[in-house]
Design an enzyme around this catalytic site. Structure first.
Site, mmCIF file in Angstrom:
data_model
loop_
_atom_site.group_PDB
_atom_site.id
_atom_site.type_symbol
_atom_site.label_atom_id
_atom_site.label_comp_id
_atom_site.label_asym_id
_atom_site.label_seq_id
_atom_site.Cartn_x
_atom_site.Cartn_y
_atom_site.Cartn_z
ATOM 1 N N ASP A 138 -10.883 -19.455 -18.460
ATOM 2 C CA ASP A 138 -12.232 -19.148 -18.961
ATOM 3 C C ASP A 138 -12.893 -18.317 -17.865
ATOM 4 O OD1 ASP A 138 -14.985 -19.212 -19.396
ATOM 5 O OD2 ASP A 138 -15.177 -21.385 -19.176
ATOM 6 N N GLU A 156 -16.420 -15.885 -22.087
ATOM 7 C CA GLU A 156 -16.725 -17.317 -21.978
ATOM 8 C C GLU A 156 -17.576 -17.811 -23.146
ATOM 9 O OE1 GLU A 156 -19.207 -18.927 -18.569
ATOM 10 O OE2 GLU A 156 -17.716 -20.531 -18.730
ATOM 11 N N GLU A 157 -18.611 -17.055 -23.456
ATOM 12 C CA GLU A 157 -19.501 -17.500 -24.538
ATOM 13 C C GLU A 157 -18.757 -17.553 -25.864
ATOM 14 O OE1 GLU A 157 -20.345 -15.026 -22.410
ATOM 15 O OE2 GLU A 157 -22.169 -15.682 -21.363
HETATM 16 N N1 AR6 Z 1 -8.642 -12.506 -23.895
HETATM 17 C C1 AR6 Z 1 -8.248 -11.699 -22.895
HETATM 18 N N2 AR6 Z 1 -9.056 -10.864 -22.246
HETATM 19 C C2 AR6 Z 1 -10.347 -10.839 -22.590
HETATM 20 C C3 AR6 Z 1 -10.861 -11.672 -23.613
HETATM 21 C C4 AR6 Z 1 -9.939 -12.528 -24.283
HETATM 22 N N3 AR6 Z 1 -10.329 -13.340 -25.270
HETATM 23 N N4 AR6 Z 1 -12.168 -11.426 -23.736
HETATM 24 C C5 AR6 Z 1 -12.473 -10.498 -22.822
HETATM 25 N N5 AR6 Z 1 -11.384 -10.124 -22.117
HETATM 26 P P1 AR6 Z 1 -16.084 -11.047 -19.126
HETATM 27 P P2 AR6 Z 1 -16.472 -11.638 -16.259
HETATM 28 C C6 AR6 Z 1 -11.320 -9.138 -21.017
HETATM 29 O O1 AR6 Z 1 -16.999 -9.901 -18.971
HETATM 30 O O2 AR6 Z 1 -16.513 -10.226 -15.824
HETATM 31 C C7 AR6 Z 1 -20.055 -14.425 -19.056
HETATM 32 O O3 AR6 Z 1 -21.427 -14.319 -19.352
HETATM 33 C C8 AR6 Z 1 -12.133 -7.888 -21.252
HETATM 34 O O4 AR6 Z 1 -11.422 -6.807 -20.664
HETATM 35 O O5 AR6 Z 1 -16.382 -12.072 -20.145
HETATM 36 O O6 AR6 Z 1 -15.739 -12.643 -15.419
HETATM 37 C C9 AR6 Z 1 -19.799 -15.600 -18.142
HETATM 38 O O7 AR6 Z 1 -20.598 -16.716 -18.480
HETATM 39 C C10 AR6 Z 1 -13.406 -8.184 -20.491
HETATM 40 O O8 AR6 Z 1 -14.071 -7.009 -20.094
HETATM 41 O O9 AR6 Z 1 -15.849 -11.826 -17.723
HETATM 42 C C11 AR6 Z 1 -20.176 -15.040 -16.812
HETATM 43 O O10 AR6 Z 1 -21.566 -15.076 -16.603
HETATM 44 C C12 AR6 Z 1 -12.882 -8.932 -19.303
HETATM 45 O O11 AR6 Z 1 -11.853 -9.752 -19.857
HETATM 46 C C13 AR6 Z 1 -19.717 -13.606 -16.909
HETATM 47 O O12 AR6 Z 1 -19.689 -13.294 -18.299
HETATM 48 C C14 AR6 Z 1 -13.891 -9.749 -18.574
HETATM 49 O O13 AR6 Z 1 -14.621 -10.557 -19.472
HETATM 50 C C15 AR6 Z 1 -18.316 -13.449 -16.375
HETATM 51 O O14 AR6 Z 1 -17.967 -12.103 -16.403
#
Ligand code: AR6
Length: 542
Positions: free
Chosen positions: A302, A320-321
């Site tokens: 996650d 995550e959401e």
């Molecule tokens: N499976 C695989 N890859 C994925 C998926 C999925 N289901 N969904 C997204 N990606 P991000 P962060 C890829 O932005 O940067 C939230 O608000 C996709 O390339 O969700 O760690 C949390 O609560 C996407 O751009 O993660 C935190 O506050 C990338 O994973 C914050 O976002 C990153 O997804 C974390 O941000």
């Protein structure tokens, strides 16, 4: 992204699954009550039977170590008794009175919720909720909700004192502790969160008792901002309502269980990265598919916020959401999980998926109900392990290459991936991950992939990496991985190279291409030397 074409590189997925079975080994920690593991239902768990609350005699703890429960006899609320007289009443009585009155539309629901949250009369709004019932759902759907689902949700919420008899420990900073609840207990807690009954959880002020915890009452989900955001809020609400519809129906009431396990590794017990001689792990990398589908049976990452669930009850709608609204039981973690520190992670085992979705971010949509076929373990948990790890959020991209930040991220991933209990390494399920920290948190996936390889290698488990539709990224990471493997680069060796890169470049504005170029070139020098010495050793017959 679409999942149809096989676009993976590296060790085939089927091979990884074969080594540990389709559903992986039984998830850990096992459900055994101990001072470090609170189990709130009676063991042993029996398939198909509704779990019974434990302990048999209710025990309320109104203190800083436990969740303050809405029905606690200590929970009082100021009420206007006469025009100039204020008094205190049991909050739970106010909740019961308000929820047992007839509620046949979203405005009456708002009135009911505000009646026991009267301090927020002027501050909360319920625009998204009204919009859902007035503009989005058709009349029939709205009728079903208010006539059938909502009354059952009220019953489920008000059954809380019988369903959750034991005190719920707070999973606090720097303490490894596990908590196992039945799905129906989670349902009752979430129904209470929906009605915003949790005391002391509304204040967002600094220094308030729960300021280091995520919020749990659903009021923020009921309001909406500008129109582009409010659409995904309405879609998230549909996910939540479908969840309640499912668990409230007597035919589909769930009987399983879920474990939440906070892991803390003190800095002194973390690996000494530069000394590690472990090999890099097996890797399967693909551009198609996603963690929650193709990662079935694996340890699924996650991409978390340090406040678990991030913006799930507000405006966020990324990885995550989305995970939290398709598997709404995860939301209950917000009730008891203090924000994560640098060397902590939260493992969530056994949750059920209830919703099918499409899109991402603004285009996110609830598609339909989802039937989760994942088998249960002997304690009633689905074979689904999710680990919440919060990456750092970089406002300045070059700061991610600084040594303290490299250390922070590799340690965080290690805390998430490692198996603290004894194990034989070939039975650990692979990690299913991807661009962790590289969306909302603006990290560089080329770097994060290497850091996650280090952590997985050290933890002794394979890595399955989803590039989320990006074929170029898949090819670049895989080429680098192949290069490292061909040259027998160990965890310690790669760590050394990253540190050297950091020392050389972190003051200038580093970029992706520089990192991989640096690795190719400097590594070649290193390896050539090594190879030369190896050859000369061989020649000498050593
Ligand atoms: N499976 C695989 N890859 C994925 C998926 C999925 N289901 N969904 C997204 N990606 P991000 P962060 C890829 O932005 O940067 C939230 O608000 C996709 O390339 O969700 O760690 C949390 O609560 C996407 O751009 O993660 C935190 O506050 C990338 O994973 C914050 O976002 C990153 O997804 C974390 O941000």
């Amino acid at each position: 992204p679409k999942q149809s074409v096989a676009t993976g590189k590296g060790v085939p997925l089927s091979d990884l699954q074969r080594t540990c079975g389709r559903w992986g080994p039984p998830p850990r920690p096992f459900v055994i009550p101990s001072p470090n593991h609170s189990v709130l239902f009676k063991l042993p768990w029996k398939a198909g039977e509704a779990p019974v609350a434990y302990p048999p005699t209710p025990c309320d703890r109104w203190d800083q170590e436990h969740v303050r429960m809405p029905h606690s006899s200590e929970s009082l609320y100021p009420v206007q008794e006469t025009e100039d007289e204020k008094g205190l009443r049991l909050r739970w009585e106010l909740v019961q009175e308000a929820l047992l009155r007839s509620i046949s539309n979203s405005h009456q629901l708002e009135t009911a919720i505000l009646s026991f949250n009267s301090r927020y009369n002027e501050r909360w709004n319920f625009r998204a909720l009204h919009s859902l019932f007035n503009d989005v759902l058709d009349k029939e759907e709205t009728d079903i909700f208010f006539k059938e689902v909502l009354p059952s949700m009220v019953i489920l919420a008000l059954q809380l004192p019988e369903l959750v008899t034991g005190p719920i420990p707070l999973l606090r900073k720097h303490k490894s502790h596990s908590l196992t609840l039945s799905q129906i207990q989670i349902g009752s807690l979430l129904a209470n969160a929906f009605f915003c009954t949790f005391p002391r959880r509304n204040s967002t002020k600094r220094g308030s008792e729960y300021s280091s915890y995520p919020d749990i009452n659903f009021n923020r989900l009921f309001q909406s901002g500008d129109s582009s955001d409010s659409n995904s809020i309405v879609e998230k609400l549909k996910c939540v309502l479908n969840y309640f519809r499912r668990i409230c129906s007597t035919e589909t009431a769930p009987t399983g269980t879920v474990t939440f396990s906070r892991r803390y590794i003190p800095t002194g017990s973390l690996p000494d990265w530069s000394k590690s001689t472990k090999p890099l792990p097996k890797l399967h990398i693909r551009s198609s598919g996603c963690i929650e589908d193709e990662g079935a049976g694996m340890l699924q990452v996650d991409f978390a916020n340090k406040f678990i669930g991030g913006g799930v009850l507000g405006w966020g709608c990324v990885q995550e959401e989305i995970r939290f609204v398709i598997c709404p039981e995860l939301i209950v973690s917000r009730l008891f999980t203090e924000c994560l520190d640098a060397t902590e992670a939260l493992l969530m085992i056994g949750c059920e998926r209830f919703n099918q979705y499409s899109g991402y971010g603004h285009s996110f949509e609830w598609v339909s109900d989802y039937t989760d076929e994942t088998p249960l373990d002997s304690a009633g948990r689905r074979h689904c392990s999710i680990v919440a790890m919060d990456a750092l959020c970089f406002s300045n991209s070059s700061s991610q290459y600084s040594i303290p930040n490299l250390v922070r991220e590799v340690n965080k991933a290690y805390v998430g991936f490692c198996e603290p209990e004894d194990h034989t390494s070939n039975t650990l399920a692979p990690v299913a991950t991807g661009n962790w920290g590289c969306g909302a948190f603006r990290g560089d996936p080329h770097l994060k992939a290497l850091l996650q390889l280090l952590a997985a290698g050290e933890a002794g488990r394979a890595l399955v990496y989803f590039t989320f539709g990006d074929e170029k990224l898949r090819d670049r990471i895989f080429a680098m991985y192949q290069f490292l493997i061909d040259n027998n680069v160990t965890v310690g060796k790669l760590w050394g190279l990253l540190n050297r890169f950091s020392k050389t470049f972190s003051s200038s504005s580093s970029s992706t291409t520089e990192l991989y170029e640096f690795l190719y070139s400097s590594a070649v020098e290193d390896f050539n030397c090594q190879e030369a010495s190896f050859v000369s050793c061989k020649q000498k017959g050593l």
